[in-house]
Motif scaffolding. Structure first.
Motif, mmCIF file in Angstrom:
data_model
loop_
_atom_site.group_PDB
_atom_site.id
_atom_site.type_symbol
_atom_site.label_atom_id
_atom_site.label_comp_id
_atom_site.label_asym_id
_atom_site.label_seq_id
_atom_site.Cartn_x
_atom_site.Cartn_y
_atom_site.Cartn_z
ATOM 1 N N SER A 100 0.796 -1.234 0.000
ATOM 2 C CA SER A 100 0.000 0.000 0.000
ATOM 3 C C SER A 100 0.824 1.277 0.000
ATOM 4 O O SER A 100 0.308 2.344 -0.329
ATOM 5 C CB SER A 100 -0.933 0.004 1.217
ATOM 6 N N ASN A 101 2.069 1.194 0.365
ATOM 7 C CA ASN A 101 2.868 2.417 0.530
ATOM 8 C C ASN A 101 3.505 2.855 -0.785
ATOM 9 O O ASN A 101 4.705 3.098 -0.872
ATOM 10 C CB ASN A 101 3.944 2.200 1.591
ATOM 11 N N PHE A 102 2.695 2.958 -1.832
ATOM 12 C CA PHE A 102 3.201 3.381 -3.129
ATOM 13 C C PHE A 102 2.655 4.763 -3.471
ATOM 14 O O PHE A 102 1.659 5.219 -2.887
ATOM 15 C CB PHE A 102 2.826 2.380 -4.226
ATOM 16 N N THR A 103 3.314 5.429 -4.411
ATOM 17 C CA THR A 103 2.844 6.728 -4.899
ATOM 18 C C THR A 103 2.312 6.558 -6.314
ATOM 19 O O THR A 103 2.663 5.609 -7.018
ATOM 20 C CB THR A 103 3.980 7.755 -4.893
ATOM 21 N N VAL A 104 1.461 7.508 -6.717
ATOM 22 C CA VAL A 104 0.791 7.423 -8.016
ATOM 23 C C VAL A 104 1.299 8.530 -8.924
ATOM 24 O O VAL A 104 1.404 9.697 -8.505
ATOM 25 C CB VAL A 104 -0.742 7.528 -7.856
ATOM 26 N N GLU A 105 1.639 8.159 -10.161
ATOM 27 C CA GLU A 105 2.092 9.127 -11.143
ATOM 28 C C GLU A 105 1.461 8.807 -12.492
ATOM 29 O O GLU A 105 1.011 7.678 -12.723
ATOM 30 C CB GLU A 105 3.623 9.087 -11.296
ATOM 31 N N ASP A 106 1.439 9.798 -13.371
ATOM 32 C CA ASP A 106 1.009 9.535 -14.736
ATOM 33 C C ASP A 106 2.065 8.675 -15.426
ATOM 34 O O ASP A 106 3.274 8.888 -15.262
ATOM 35 C CB ASP A 106 0.837 10.839 -15.517
ATOM 36 N N ALA A 107 1.606 7.701 -16.209
ATOM 37 C CA ALA A 107 2.531 6.808 -16.910
ATOM 38 C C ALA A 107 3.103 7.520 -18.122
ATOM 39 O O ALA A 107 2.370 8.135 -18.905
ATOM 40 C CB ALA A 107 1.817 5.531 -17.336
ATOM 41 N N THR A 108 4.407 7.472 -18.249
ATOM 42 C CA THR A 108 5.079 8.027 -19.429
ATOM 43 C C THR A 108 5.647 6.865 -20.222
ATOM 44 O O THR A 108 6.785 6.458 -20.050
ATOM 45 C CB THR A 108 6.204 8.980 -18.999
ATOM 46 N N CYS A 109 4.826 6.309 -21.102
ATOM 47 C CA CYS A 109 5.212 5.109 -21.843
ATOM 48 C C CYS A 109 4.688 5.220 -23.268
ATOM 49 O O CYS A 109 3.491 5.471 -23.484
ATOM 50 C CB CYS A 109 4.641 3.864 -21.150
#
Length: 799
Positions: free
Chosen positions: A635-644
């Motif tokens: 659960s201890n993750f951060t969320v970012e927009d995917a750059t792929c």
């Protein structure tokens, strides 16, 4: 590999039955897959006898048939109607009596029955050689010498012995056993008896009138090359004994010269090649490489373009043979051949293997050369073949043996201790027993102490180069079944990492399969067209095809290929997952990463009477990803927009600065590469990172709160560049203790908002596990959230 029992017995003196030999071979590692009784001549001439034609008169109702009286050693002579032009009284012939079956050289077997031919009874058949499988001639009946004993079974007269053929599943490491000599070595070692090699003491050079110069230009690919010339040979059909010997192991007779080379190949394991010496221009044999693209016609009349890496045998003008693989159409032995140059060589296994694969040619010679032949066998095999050729084709040895061997292959030096042997075998079998087995295996003991042995392993044992290899040799000859199963089992604790990869993989497989997903398993080889950066791709040096020329760098395209395959067959609602590795090169180092991918496309649920089908969306793949992480307690993750580049849109979860998973909609360019025409949502987990995160998890029991949770919602206007992940992190930092969950339940972007803005509606779950929250406490928390969201993210609260 096929082995003849009768042929084996020429190398060893034993009264063991074929069945007993079969057990010995399997026990020593040469697994016998089948054992069958065979005859060199089909049917074994059963029911055929030697007869004497007492009378022969013309048939009254035919201008070409004859009526004969034949004595076959029975109480009465047989009347047989015969159509052969050469039949005559006073001949000794082969007769197939009524009830026997004949096996012609070509065509189906047929039974001999009593018949009436144009009014005359016939009680058998006088046979031609092709009618009973003894040859190909149909010019007339076989006429035997006058001393042929009447009534003798044809099987006895022609000295046909029943044989047994072993089909052995030869493992790639046992190239030394790919012959009757090699197989006999193992039997002799097991039985502790000697072995008889063919006698070549009669070999001699008759003259040097036809000496052919040998020049080896590529010594690395041809460490040893031997040859000699035999002049004045007569190319013809092989004698019966030679044809029968080859027929038992399934080799078709060609002519006496070629048959001798095949005979020596299967007898000693040394491939030979016979050239027409008159086709060797310049009186010179060159062992060399030719220019890239050189056209060469092989024995099968196919023009092949040579690689510059192909080792060839040539003359002063042109190539004659692909070394160790296949002969040429021009220089091979023909009926008109009178003089031959006989080649016996030791070629580099890697060179032969690459050439054989490059041209798609698999021969008995290449099979042995590419696994490693005996470099010390070339001259012995030459002498053996020369003597056999003189026996079946005449001629004289008209040159000295040319033997180019500048750097002799040294035996393998191995040091081994008795303690190591006993430890690995699991039983103390005695030093004398060990030395006896080693000596029987043709391994030389050069030095011995009370505790160890210094050994020299012959070069033909290419798989015995270490002490553990020697232990394996000792054990297989001693007998695996002679090692008792211990009554006590000792074990040591294995401090392996937890959780195990397979356990986690099985948990996720169960979870996804229970929710309608199917697992796929794709090839790790793929096409280079899928690669975005070929400089980091792991390329295959000898690809099977252009579609399998690199190792895959992502699991995306294997899943898309599976989707395309199913969609083309009218199955469009798909849910797949795959566990697999991806490969790359960085700084000349090869990198393998374990990945885990998920694919969904088509409708989320099938059409029903009370609802229409709905296509899958981004939130379906997000629900799957979040469910997996919740199941794994990450659960201890951060969320970012995917750059792929492979995704048209999506987000990624980051853990300690590393990408844990990215998911979203597959870009149109990627779909086009795999011929997929519908939207696909894809998630790609770094499975190595997932496992590492799980290992750091600490499970702490926490009692379920007895006090109610409270939900508050905020609608806010924010910049397009601000992500939900940023807002969530700000909120969690603002209230670490009581704020339990933050979610987005509405997003709006449109022309009714200021340029560069978007609207988010967030829900906040607030709870105290020790008491019921008051309105005042809740309002205080919400005010702090509004302040920090405005300060750090520029959020404007909409009222």
């Amino acid at each position: 590999m096929k082995i003849s029992y009768n042929w084996l017995k020429e190398f060893i003196d034993t009264d063991k039955t074929p069945q007993e030999i079969s057990i010995i071979l399997t026990g020593t590692g040469l697994e016998v897959e089948s054992l069958e009784k065979v005859q060199a001549v089909p049917g074994g001439l059963e029911g055929l006898v030697i007869g004497y034609v007492k009378e022969c008169v013309d048939h009254a109702n035919s201008d070409h048939l004859h009526v004969t009286k034949v004595d076959v050693g029975g109480e009465e002579d047989l009347q047989i109607v015969c159509g052969a032009a050469n039949v005559a009284a006073g001949q000794k012939v082969v007769v197939a009596v009524v009830g026997s079956t004949v096996y012609p050289t070509s065509g189906e077997p047929f039974a001999i029955k009593k018949s009436k031919i144009r009014g005359e009874e016939s009680h058998g058949m006088i046979c031609a050689e092709d009618e009973i499988g003894l040859g190909t001639s149909h010019a007339g009946i076989m006429v035997l010498p006058e001393d042929a004993p009447v009534g003798t079974p044809a099987k006895e007269y022609f000295k046909l012995n029943d044989d047994y053929m072993y089909e052995i599943g030869l493992t790639p490491n046992r190239a030394d056993a790919a012959s009757h000599l090699g197989t006999a070595r193992d039997i002799a070692a097991f039985l502790k008896i000697g072995i008889h090699k063919p006698d070549v003491s009669a070999f001699k050079v008759d003259n040097t009138n036809r000496t052919i110069k040998v020049v080896v230009e590529n010594e690395q690919a041809s460490p040893r090359y031997s040859g000699l010339t035999v002049s004045g040979v007569e190319v013809k059909e092989s004698p019966q004994w030679l044809k029968e010997r080859l027929a038992v192991i399934g080799i078709r007779a060609i002519n006496n010269i070629v048959d001798v080379t095949n005979y020596v190949l299967h007898e000693l394991g040394q491939p030979l090649h016979a050239f027409d010496a008159d086709e060797i221009t310049g009186n010179e044999v060159l062992v060399k490489n030719y220019a890239e693209g050189t056209v060469f016609k092989t024995l099968d009349e196919v023009d092949r373009k040579l690689s510059a890496d192909d080792l060839m045998i040539g003359n002063a003008e042109e190539p004659m043979c692909i070394a160790g693989v296949f002969g040429g159409a021009k220089s091979g032995v023909k009926e008109s051949t009178k003089n031959i140059f006989l080649e016996s060589a030791y070629f580099n296994p890697v060179s032969v293997r690459k050439t054989s694969k490059r041209h798609g040619l698999k021969t008995d010679a290449s099979f042995r050369f590419e696994r490693g032949t005996d470099p010390d066998m070339t001259v012995f095999a030459l002498k053996r073949a020369a003597l056999l050729i003189q026996q079946v084709a005449g001629g004289e040895v008209s040159s000295e043996i040319s033997d180019h061997y500048p750097a002799p292959v040294a035996p393998f030096a191995v040091e081994i201790t008795y303690n190591t042997i006993d430890k690995l075998i699991g039983k103390k079998i005695g030093n004398d027993e060990i030395k006896g087995i080693i000596t029987a295996l043709d391994i030389k003991i050069v030095n011995e102490t009370a505790d160890s042995l210094s050994l020299q392993v012959p070069p033909y044992r290419v798989d015995v180069t270490r002490d553990v290899d020697v232990v394996e040799e000792i054990l297989r000859i001693y007998g695996y079944n002679n090692i008792e199963i211990p009554t006590q089992i000792r074990a040591s604790l294995n401090n392996s990492t937890r959780p195990e990869k397979d356990t986690v993989q099985n948990q996720l497989s169960d979870l996804l399969s229970a929710n309608g997903f199917n697992e796929i398993l794709a090839n790790s080889l793929t096409k280079s067209a899928y690669s975005d950066n070929l400089d980091t791709a792991v390329k295959i040096l000898n690809p099977l095809s252009s579609d399998l020329d690199v190792m895959r760098q992502t699991l995306l395209y294997s899943g898309l290929e599976a989707i395309a395959y199913n969609q083309n067959r009218r199955s469009s609602d798909l849910k797949f997952y795959e566990f697999g590795k991806v490969y790359s090169v960085k700084d000349d180092k090869y990198i393998e990463t374990q990945r885990f991918s998920i694919f969904i496309t088509g409708a989320n649920a099938g059409e029903q009477w009370n609802q229409k089908s709905k296509p899958v969306s981004f939130y379906n793949i997000k629900a799957v990803v979040d469910g997996i992480l919740q199941r794994l307690n990450i659960s201890n993750f951060t969320v970012e927009d995917a750059t792929c580049k492979k995704m048209s849109f999506g987000i990624q979860y980051m853990l300690n600065g590393k990408q844990l998973v990215k998911f979203g909609s597959v870009a149109a360019a990627s779909l086009k590469k795999a011929d997929v025409d519908k939207e696909v949502f894809y998630a790609d987990f770094n499975f190595d990172l997932v496992l590492a995160a799980i290992r750091k998890n600490k499970i702490v029991y926490q009692e379920v709160s007895k006090f109610p949770a409270v939900r508050r919602d905020l609608s806010m206007l924010i910049d397009q560049s601000v992500s939900f992940g940023q807002l969530k992190q700000i909120a969690l930092r603002t209230e670490r203790k009581l704020l339990k969950e933050v979610d987005v339940f509405d997003v709006y972007q449109g022309d009714k908002l200021p340029a560069g803005k978007k609207s988010y509606a967030l829900s906040f779950i607030i709870q105290d596990i020790e008491k019921t929250l008051t309105d005042k406490a809740i309002d205080s928390i919400m005010q702090k959230l509004i302040y920090n969201l405005g300060k750090e993210a520029g959020a404007e609260i909409r009222k």
